[in-house]
Design an enzyme around this catalytic site. Structure first.
Site, PDB file in Angstrom:
ATOM      1  N   HIS A 147     -17.799   0.494  27.575  1.00  0.00           N
ATOM      2  CA  HIS A 147     -17.659  -0.692  26.722  1.00  0.00           C
ATOM      3  C   HIS A 147     -18.007  -1.997  27.426  1.00  0.00           C
ATOM      4  O   HIS A 147     -17.580  -3.067  26.983  1.00  0.00           O
ATOM      5  CB  HIS A 147     -16.220  -0.808  26.173  1.00  0.00           C
ATOM      6  CG  HIS A 147     -15.865   0.209  25.109  1.00  0.00           C
ATOM      7  ND1 HIS A 147     -15.479   1.486  25.400  1.00  0.00           N
ATOM      8  CD2 HIS A 147     -15.818   0.119  23.755  1.00  0.00           C
ATOM      9  CE1 HIS A 147     -15.207   2.149  24.280  1.00  0.00           C
ATOM     10  NE2 HIS A 147     -15.412   1.340  23.263  1.00  0.00           N
ATOM     11  N   ASP A 199     -25.129   0.623  25.108  1.00  0.00           N
ATOM     12  CA  ASP A 199     -23.682   0.771  25.140  1.00  0.00           C
ATOM     13  C   ASP A 199     -23.242   1.714  24.037  1.00  0.00           C
ATOM     14  O   ASP A 199     -23.775   1.670  22.929  1.00  0.00           O
ATOM     15  CB  ASP A 199     -23.010  -0.594  24.961  1.00  0.00           C
ATOM     16  CG  ASP A 199     -21.543  -0.567  25.335  1.00  0.00           C
ATOM     17  OD1 ASP A 199     -21.218  -1.007  26.449  1.00  0.00           O
ATOM     18  OD2 ASP A 199     -20.723  -0.075  24.529  1.00  0.00           O
ATOM     19  N   GLY A 200     -22.254   2.555  24.337  1.00  0.00           N
ATOM     20  CA  GLY A 200     -21.749   3.490  23.332  1.00  0.00           C
ATOM     21  C   GLY A 200     -21.147   2.800  22.127  1.00  0.00           C
ATOM     22  O   GLY A 200     -21.056   3.400  21.052  1.00  0.00           O
ATOM     23  N   HIS A 257     -19.057   6.989  14.227  1.00  0.00           N
ATOM     24  CA  HIS A 257     -17.953   6.017  14.278  1.00  0.00           C
ATOM     25  C   HIS A 257     -18.302   4.823  13.381  1.00  0.00           C
ATOM     26  O   HIS A 257     -19.314   4.156  13.570  1.00  0.00           O
ATOM     27  CB  HIS A 257     -17.817   5.599  15.737  1.00  0.00           C
ATOM     28  CG  HIS A 257     -16.672   4.701  16.046  1.00  0.00           C
ATOM     29  ND1 HIS A 257     -16.693   3.360  15.807  1.00  0.00           N
ATOM     30  CD2 HIS A 257     -15.471   4.960  16.618  1.00  0.00           C
ATOM     31  CE1 HIS A 257     -15.557   2.818  16.219  1.00  0.00           C
ATOM     32  NE2 HIS A 257     -14.797   3.770  16.721  1.00  0.00           N
ATOM     33  N   GLU A 309     -12.861   8.485  14.323  1.00  0.00           N
ATOM     34  CA  GLU A 309     -13.003   7.259  13.510  1.00  0.00           C
ATOM     35  C   GLU A 309     -14.356   7.241  12.779  1.00  0.00           C
ATOM     36  O   GLU A 309     -15.080   6.248  12.782  1.00  0.00           O
ATOM     37  CB  GLU A 309     -12.837   6.013  14.396  1.00  0.00           C
ATOM     38  CG  GLU A 309     -11.582   6.085  15.275  1.00  0.00           C
ATOM     39  CD  GLU A 309     -11.231   4.779  15.988  1.00  0.00           C
ATOM     40  OE1 GLU A 309     -10.063   4.397  15.930  1.00  0.00           O
ATOM     41  OE2 GLU A 309     -12.121   4.156  16.590  1.00  0.00           O
ATOM     42  N   GLU A 325     -10.498   1.746   8.767  1.00  0.00           N
ATOM     43  CA  GLU A 325     -10.019   0.829   9.804  1.00  0.00           C
ATOM     44  C   GLU A 325     -10.239  -0.612   9.359  1.00  0.00           C
ATOM     45  O   GLU A 325     -11.289  -0.951   8.796  1.00  0.00           O
ATOM     46  CB  GLU A 325     -10.770   1.117  11.110  1.00  0.00           C
ATOM     47  CG  GLU A 325     -10.295   0.256  12.266  1.00  0.00           C
ATOM     48  CD  GLU A 325     -11.037   0.536  13.566  1.00  0.00           C
ATOM     49  OE1 GLU A 325     -11.684   1.599  13.680  1.00  0.00           O
ATOM     50  OE2 GLU A 325     -10.966  -0.328  14.468  1.00  0.00           O
ATOM     51  N   CYS A 327     -10.990  -3.053  11.124  1.00  0.00           N
ATOM     52  CA  CYS A 327     -12.212  -3.532  11.775  1.00  0.00           C
ATOM     53  C   CYS A 327     -13.468  -3.089  11.032  1.00  0.00           C
ATOM     54  O   CYS A 327     -14.477  -3.795  11.040  1.00  0.00           O
ATOM     55  CB  CYS A 327     -12.284  -3.032  13.220  1.00  0.00           C
ATOM     56  SG  CYS A 327     -11.186  -3.914  14.357  1.00  0.00           S
ATOM     57  N   CYS A 402      -7.635  -3.949  18.549  1.00  0.00           N
ATOM     58  CA  CYS A 402      -8.909  -4.502  18.096  1.00  0.00           C
ATOM     59  C   CYS A 402      -8.786  -5.227  16.767  1.00  0.00           C
ATOM     60  O   CYS A 402      -9.472  -6.225  16.527  1.00  0.00           O
ATOM     61  CB  CYS A 402      -9.956  -3.395  17.992  1.00  0.00           C
ATOM     62  SG  CYS A 402      -9.432  -1.954  17.051  1.00  0.00           S
ATOM     63  N   CYS A 403      -7.935  -4.710  15.871  1.00  0.00           N
ATOM     64  CA  CYS A 403      -7.933  -5.231  14.505  1.00  0.00           C
ATOM     65  C   CYS A 403      -7.306  -6.621  14.352  1.00  0.00           C
ATOM     66  O   CYS A 403      -7.890  -7.466  13.656  1.00  0.00           O
ATOM     67  CB  CYS A 403      -7.246  -4.244  13.555  1.00  0.00           C
ATOM     68  SG  CYS A 403      -8.071  -2.636  13.466  1.00  0.00           S
TER      69      CYS A 403
END
Lengths: 642, 642
Positions: A147, A199-200, A257, A309, A325, A327, A402-403
């Site tokens: 990340h 990036d993943g 995801h 997710e 989610e 997000c 994160c949310c």
């Protein structure tokens, strides 16, 4: 109203399109000064955002920054390599907030935390406390899960917001330092830069486009394009989870995801807007259509699987295990807004409206202090909650937080998703009480939407002698509407509608009034029969709001034995006493009596279909976004009809 | 037929009850010599089990044992701390197999691998290659996830099988060494033993009861009781996942990780059988009822969540995301068999039958070479398979390879789950072609079950002058049956039925014939209306078999637009050509024509309910256990009827 694009104002929100944009529309300035969203944004400004620094302190995020700067002792705190982004997203939220309201104590907090971020940055621009503290400074060796670029992306977004909203450059300098470092490291083998990688978790891509917009540096745009196009070539092993199974240009459906997919798609729309890349635009339009057609919950929620997710299969839209989610709802709004600007089509803002009022807002408690990470459409009778981040009960903060700051940044920048302008005039995408301005045009709006369907618009500023077009989005859900404009009245049978827009072209004068009346009769909604999870069920909707039953309003039992009678009328009941003032929908139903089948719940169909009896019960449906603000209990959006 | 319990034979399979058992029934000897299960067991013996050592070699499990013994070089291989159990479960399968058939090459392989295990054991009895090789010999410090006692449990089970089936003691010595070590370490604080703890994955508990049965050492039974009762007291943090939220004696529903729950419950039934513990027995009966009533799929599959491999909420029984791990089906059979013996009630064997023919057997490919870890009840049109262990496509071996050797051990010991005896006579739980023997009684059975419903039984050996009772389980699904016994014929209206058993008490003579005819008319099954996932749907069943549609049999489209017409008759078609010879059920249906709703799949209910048209299509339903043995495609068990 002939004028050049550059004459349009550049509002100080997300997505400030570049001077050579290929987008059909440009974001217009707007302000919200009363009504539904004003109240939720006030809570965001007064409760949620101010609580951020304390939560980031107690969760260890700020400690990690001090530790990386050599200004603290102890060990890294937190469970994930991306905990820095909680700080960045909070900074972004605070920056948008400062752009509207020069709150001194908030400004002081922002300065303090920007200094912590700047101090943690390494001399060459690199910044990631997890890798600096836990991984001994090892860099870019675990792109699939590390990340690092994802964190850079959120840092960039925060810095752009800080600069764009306040004019301050401290955080932008930090972000540019990191972006330049990344630019020196990543690129195709022929470039001589050492790492061909991605990036993943996409995010840096859309952030780099915004950095290009803010700085004018073309190489950030090019780097964004490089990252977008290197997805899908197996650099991370080819997993859909990491958006690495298929290049976006060739993809036929959203997959993997959900948040990663949506952030990547937002970047693709950004690139198409700035470069005119027709293939990326077509991919976005294609994937948006496949997503909305078969992978979107009624609430606008996205992501069918807890595991990974993940978007599920087409029409796999479970209720109790909907992931949805918060997000992902935010990312969906960001992506759809970019497509709305790119294409000029109203349906993208239809989805934004649905998502904002339902799948997104359910993630934020009424008091602004507690959050949902996942947003299921059902909590069963007898539900055993696992607790943790994926709980169906609101939580003060998450292990993976994160949310909450993501929701704060969307609420703080919400007025930038409401209106747009083009050479023809002003387009109103979302109805609020406030002002919309594009170029020389200002329109004032008064409304009690979504509780009432009347929107009264007044032209405040207008060129005196040139016609321009006021475009009003007629929501996709609106069966009936009326518009009064001067002496003219239109309804669905004769309105100048095109593609979801009601187009009113006039030579306007200050004081001209337009009244839009959207019919808010409650309605029963059914799904495509391939959505197996809701076969034989209906949902109650009213205007843009999805409603749900909560157990607390139905004493004497649970909800899973309730049947709605679709032949009986629905009634509307304003309830100023309830949940801060809501409108409920009242329906007729019954509790079915379920025969005892012994130990086995499956039995041979006996050919007769007797209408089962059961005790009548009045059903009270509250807006879905207001659920889980009272005592714990079961909840249902979809209700069986027999 | 008065005789003492000890006069009954002690068959050489799992669950050899101790001399003071409180169980109502004792397992009886049986043999399978032709028919359905004979063929599947032959594949197990000829293909699956012989391939085991090669797979364990290439996956690294045997290498790890050699490494721990100092007889190899390199590093630990495998991703989990419990990889040793793949070896132990294979050894158990091979041991049961050797008990029936003295295959010399298999015996040589077993000897070789037993030697590897013995050599890897440490001097004080401890044995776990992960902790020995990766964790530097650190022990019992991660009981939540370390699986050390879980591994010990499977070692013990393998050793008991090896000793019981072959009389050989080498592996039993290893297992006792480890068990004695564990017994010296774990116990209540007052015991003076250093650790008051449990393993996050139950298994050692039921294994220790078997070790007690095999050795007569009471302390193994006591240790099992200690472990069972220390669950639910927060020793592992109180998670349901680890069976640590609530003590079993107080639990009201099955919860958490399905396999863990079921192995723990098997141990509780073992303890109740050996000690007469009425509270543990009541807990088992209570939880079995709540599991079957609201948490069991039609196939007998268990576990609704991929995430955490968890039982879900009551009536949460999804189709495409059914987890239904093959190991959970096996554990369910093991637990239900213990309850069947403990209580004498037939319904436990009803569930065993359903599980064996459906949820369990689907996990094993027809050729015995490929496996399913999860057993969904639907694969959607357009399914994107994630690959990996939880794939809906059969796999040669798994990263977490718990299921294949587990299936091998159940198939290899299957004849021990078929019949029981008590003071009154012989009970036949499952119908196969072969022999059942309890004490002085032997009964021969001939049947083509489950393809045909006739079971012809012949008394071969019997005391000449004493009456005894032959008890035949009348399956829970059987609407109609007939029994001819000498000159008498019974059907459901006049048969001497009690609690699922047909009781025939006679003074029998050799050559006496009993013919049971079970009606195998195909049937449509519906679920309790609280099972939301299958509202408006039916499943096709025939006898004990759940059927499903596979896409390969329905060219010209997918399955998710198919509707079954429940008013048209079902037909039976024997298909010797298909899938090794199966009986299909043919139904009438149509492909619905789905109106184009644009980009949004939800629409207002319009009050009219026109019967949608659609192209008629003949539906071919194959047994669920035979699915996924041809080309990849969609699959459905539950079919909408309108």
């Amino acid at each position: 109203m002939p004028r050049t694009r550059s004459a349009l104002p550049s509002p100080t929100g997300p997505v400030r399109l570049g001077p050579d944009t290929h987008a059909a529309l440009r974001p217009a300035a707007a302000g919200i000064d009363a009504g539904f969203w004003h109240a939720r944004r006030a809570t965001n400004a007064r409760v949620s955002i101010p609580q951020g620094p304390g939560l980031l302190e107690s969760a260890g995020n700020l400690h990690n920054l001090r530790l990386a700067a050599g200004a603290a002792e102890g060990g890294f705190r937190g469970a994930y390599p991306f905990v820095d982004t909680d700080v960045y997203k909070w900074l972004e939220a605070a920056a948008w907030q400062l752009g509207q309201d020069a709150d001194e104590s908030l400004a002081t907090e922002v300065d303090r935390i920007v200094s912590l971020v700047a101090a943690a940055q390494q001399a060459d621009g690199y910044l990631n406390t997890w890798f600096q503290l836990v991984k001994g400074g090892e860099r870019y060796r675990d792109l699939r899960w590390g990340h690092e670029l994802y964190c850079a992306g959120h840092l960039i977004q925060a810095a752009v917001a800080h600069h764009r909203a306040t004019g301050r450059a401290e955080l932008l300098d930090v972000a540019r330092g990191f972006a330049d470092h990344i630019d020196s490291v990543f690129g195709l083998p022929a470039s001589g830069r050492p790492i061909d990688g991605i990036d993943g978790h996409p995010e840096v891509e859309t952030a780099l486009v915004e950095l290009y917009r803010e700085t004018g540096e073309r190489r950030y745009l090019d780097l964004a394009g490089y990252f977008v196009d290197r997805h899908g070539h197996g650099l991370l092993g080819g997993e859909a989870y990491c958006q690495d199974r298929v290049p976006l240009r060739e993809a036929t459906d959203v997959e993997g995801h959900a948040v990663r997919q949506l952030y990547l798609l937002a970047a693709a729309a950004d690139l198409a807007a700035e470069t005119g890349d027709a293939e990326l635009r077509a991919a976005g339009e294609r994937l948006w259509h496949s997503m909305t057609t078969a992978k979107t919950h009624l609430t606008g929620g996205l992501g069918a699987h807890h595991d990974q997710e993940d978007f599920g299969d087409p029409y796999e839209l479970p209720n109790e295990r909907a992931y949805c989610e918060t997000c992902a709802a935010i990312a969906s709004v960001q992506w759809s807004w970019r497509l709305a600007l790119l294409t000029g089509e109203a349906r993208y803002s239809d989805l934004i409206e649905r998502t904002l009022y339902n799948g997104f807002l359910a993630g934020v408690s009424l008091d602004g202090e507690r959050w949902l990470y996942v947003n299921p459409l059902q909590v069963r009778d007898g539900h055993t909650d696992s607790g943790g981040d994926q709980s169906a009960r609101r939580t003060r903060w998450f292990r993976c937080a994160c949310c909450p700051p993501n929701a704060m940044r969307l609420l703080a920048s919400l007025e930038h998703y409401l209106a747009s302008g083009d050479d023809r005039g002003l387009q109103i995408h979302q109805y609020v009480t406030g002002r919309y301005a594009a170029g020389p045009v200002t329109v004032r709006a008064e409304t009690d939407y979504p509780w009432h369907g009347t929107v009264a618009l007044t032209v405040e500023e207008t060129p005196a002698d040139r016609p321009w077009t006021l475009s009003l989005r007629i929501p996709q859900w609106a069966r009936e509407f009326r518009v009064r404009c001067g002496t003219r009245t239109y309804d669905r049978t004769d309105a100048p509608l095109s593609d979801g827009w009601l187009r009113l072209e006039r030579t306007w004068a200050p004081g001209d009034q337009i009244v839009l009346e959207l019919g808010l009769e409650p309605r029963l909604t059914a799904a495509d029969p391939r959505v197996d999870a809701v076969r034989g069920c209906v949902a109650i909707e009213r205007g843009p709001l999805v409603h749900c039953l909560e157990q607390v309003d139905h004493p004497g039992g649970g909800l899973d034995d309730i049947v709605l009678d679709p032949t009986r009328p629905l009634a509307v009941k304003h309830r100023p006493d309830l949940l801060g003032g809501i409108t409920t929908v009242v329906a007729a139903g019954r509790r079915r009596s379920i025969p005892d089948r012994g130990w086995w719940p499956y039995a041979e169909v006996d050919g007769t279909h007797p209408e089962p009896d059961g005790e009548p019960v009045e059903l009270t449906a509250v807006p879905y976004h207001a659920w889980a603000n009272r005592e714990d209990g079961s909840m249902r959006v979809w209700l069986p009809t027999s």
